[in-house]
Design an enzyme around this catalytic site. Structure first.
Site, PDB file in Angstrom:
ATOM      1  N   HIS A 256      -3.106  -4.529   2.349  1.00  0.00           N
ATOM      2  CA  HIS A 256      -1.751  -4.055   2.633  1.00  0.00           C
ATOM      3  C   HIS A 256      -1.583  -2.595   2.207  1.00  0.00           C
ATOM      4  CE1 HIS A 256       2.721  -4.726   2.878  1.00  0.00           C
ATOM      5  NE2 HIS A 256       2.711  -3.725   2.009  1.00  0.00           N
ATOM      6  N   GLU A 257      -1.949  -2.305   0.963  1.00  0.00           N
ATOM      7  CA  GLU A 257      -1.795  -0.937   0.464  1.00  0.00           C
ATOM      8  C   GLU A 257      -2.730   0.030   1.186  1.00  0.00           C
ATOM      9  OE1 GLU A 257       0.723  -0.400  -1.230  1.00  0.00           O
ATOM     10  OE2 GLU A 257       1.160  -2.446  -1.870  1.00  0.00           O
ATOM     11  N   HIS A 260      -1.008   1.431   4.190  1.00  0.00           N
ATOM     12  CA  HIS A 260      -0.148   2.564   3.827  1.00  0.00           C
ATOM     13  C   HIS A 260      -0.969   3.843   3.701  1.00  0.00           C
ATOM     14  CE1 HIS A 260       3.693   0.636   3.172  1.00  0.00           C
ATOM     15  NE2 HIS A 260       3.215  -0.204   2.274  1.00  0.00           N
ATOM     16  N   GLU A 286       5.695   0.282   6.556  1.00  0.00           N
ATOM     17  CA  GLU A 286       5.378  -1.127   6.332  1.00  0.00           C
ATOM     18  C   GLU A 286       4.688  -1.748   7.543  1.00  0.00           C
ATOM     19  OE1 GLU A 286       5.423  -2.946   3.627  1.00  0.00           O
ATOM     20  OE2 GLU A 286       6.128  -1.201   2.509  1.00  0.00           O
TER      21      GLU A 286
END
Length: 492
Positions: A256-257, A260, A286
């Site tokens: 997830h990170e 980003h 997001e």
């Protein structure tokens, strides 16, 4: 010095302040000694206020006026329009109140961390009361047309309103609750998800290398609440939290990170000196993290290609076949912790926070009543009740940082990511084969061309419509969830 050169010099100076503050925040949430919190908060408050002053003082006002008199086109015009809009908003906040707020939230974040660790709501409550009081006051300074919460949404999702969110979230909530009812009585496989921290760290680095996260322009560290921060265009850092009872949280949280960070690494460097070198919005940001977490990390081919590596690292998978593992990884059930929620129920966690934030900012709900209302909504939406505040109202870091208006971005990111996934599959029909083979460049290039490189030069609505050919809609997300979980249920 001509006006355009002065304009770029101005944003380069702001970038320097931003880099210093970002580095201090990163250190505060990863390696900072506990006793340093007070001094660190003052330093962050000073630097942030100095940056704020440079965006609102007479010198900048004159520069903004001269830029507005130029014949501007393309990125330069987008830079001016964005800056003018921000100036009008920033100049409404008294400088001393801004510095007090930045210092408050810097201190509040350290207090929140202790309160969560000790399950002590009363420790954090007075800080949150001051934060909410300040947010309400800022909203009145900014002004709004329909709902006070609209003024906060502007910071994170330009063009979004309570009216639009109520419609989107209402449709999404209804669809998810309907899917959950269809899953009642279905038993997903139960596996042992425990794994030591050292093994998790090794897996995280392997997966990050597989998807092409650039460690020469970033790093991976440990923290209490995972986050990504951009120090500068060549330094996009990510963090994760290791839970030895469930390695899924770290693996998928790191993916997830990384989404980003990949976004940040793909922004056109030219935009930095024009004040446009950020993500278009937190919802768009997001969408990238959730695309990497869900549409790559939870893709069947991606997991199948890495299953042998997992089996050699995770002793409990020794006698488990892949179909059982895949079903267990995608288990859907109501839960208490947002960052540990599955794909299906995740948006309900966000909608709960959205409902609470709206009422807090409008004055319909007071901070002292927040734990009770939190528990009530979890019972109503997800059918679960937190056993304590650490697993309830204290679980998220965002309110301690004054990030009201941020939470809807997570659910919007889900919606955007599904729209982008649908559009990408039309342009790249062989996407599942590429993911299974570990060929991620065509996927990353598509995202860079349609989303990443534009930075903040386009609005979220412009990006989504340009990439997908339609306005924001929950249809692709609902279709994706229904198809995925219908197939899983058939296999159970």
């Amino acid at each position: 010095m001509d006006t355009l050169k002065q304009w770029k010099t101005h944003f380069e100076s702001l970038n320097a302040y931003q880099e210093a503050v970002a580095l201090l925040y990163w250190d505060m949430r990863t390696h900072m000694p506990e006793q340093s919190a007070g001094n660190r908060s003052k330093s962050i408050g000073f630097l942030s206020t100095e940056s704020f002053r440079r965006k609102t003082d007479a010198t900048y006002r004159d520069l903004l006026k001269r830029m507005g008199e130029q014949e501007l086109e393309g990125l330069e015009r987008a830079s001016y329009m964005e800056a003018h809009e921000s100036y009008v908003r920033d100049s409404k906040i008294p400088e001393e109140e801004y510095q007090e707020f930045v210092t408050l939230i810097s201190e509040a974040e350290s207090v929140w961390e202790k309160a969560k660790d000790q399950d002590d709501w009363k420790m954090f409550e007075p800080f949150l009361e001051k934060i909410v009081e300040t947010e309400r006051r800022f909203v009145e300074y900014w002004g709004y047309e329909d709902h006070p919460y609209d003024a906060l949404l502007f910071d994170y999702e330009r063009g979004m309103t309570v009216e639009k969110l109520d419609h989107l979230f209402g449709e999404l909530r209804q669809a998810i609750i309907g899917l959950l009812k269809r899953l009642e009585g279905k038993r997903f496989p139960t596996l042992d998800w425990s794994l030591g921290k050292a093994e998790q760290m090794r897996l995280n680095h392997e997966w990050l290398n597989d998807i092409g996260y650039d460690f020469t322009a970033g790093r991976l560290d440990e923290t209490v609440h995972p986050f990504q921060t951009t120090i500068n265009r060549k330094d996009a850092r990510i963090t994760t939290k290791y839970d030895e009872s469930d390695y899924r949280n770290s693996l998928f949280g790191t993916m997830h990170e990384a989404g980003h960070a990949t976004y940040e690494q793909g922004i056109d460097p030219e935009l930095d000196s024009l004040g446009l070198g950020d993500g278009a919005s937190m919802g768009i940001h997001e969408s990238q993290s959730l695309f990497f977490e869900n549409f790559i990390g939870r893709n069947r081919g991606f997991l199948e290609a890495r299953f042998s590596g997992l089996k050699s690292t995770v002793p409990s998978l020794k006698d488990v076949d892949f179909d059982t593992f895949y079903a267990a990884v995608n288990e859907a059930k109501p839960s208490l912790i947002r960052i540990e929620a599955d794909e299906l129920t995740y948006a309900l966690h966000i909608i709960i926070r959205y409902e609470l934030e709206k009422r807090l900012i409008s004055g319909e709900l007071e901070v002292k009543d927040l734990p009770q209302e939190w528990n009530r909504l979890y019972g109503e939406y997800l059918g679960v009740t937190p056993p304590n505040d650490a697993k309830g109202v204290l679980q998220d870091v965002h309110w301690s940082g004054g990030s009201f208006g941020y939470f809807p971005s997570y659910a919007l990111g889900l919606v955007y990511s599904a729209q982008l996934n649908e559009a990408m599959r039309k342009d790249i029909p062989e996407i599942d084969t590429l993911i299974a083979e570990g060929s991620f460049e065509p996927i990353k290039n598509w995202l860079k061309e349609n989303i990443h490189r534009h930075g903040r030069s386009k609005t979220p609505a412009e990006l989504i419509e340009g990439a997908t050919g339609e306005e924001i809609t929950v249809r692709p997300l609902i279709a994706y969830l229904e198809q995925k979980y219908s197939r899983l249920v058939e296999a159970l």
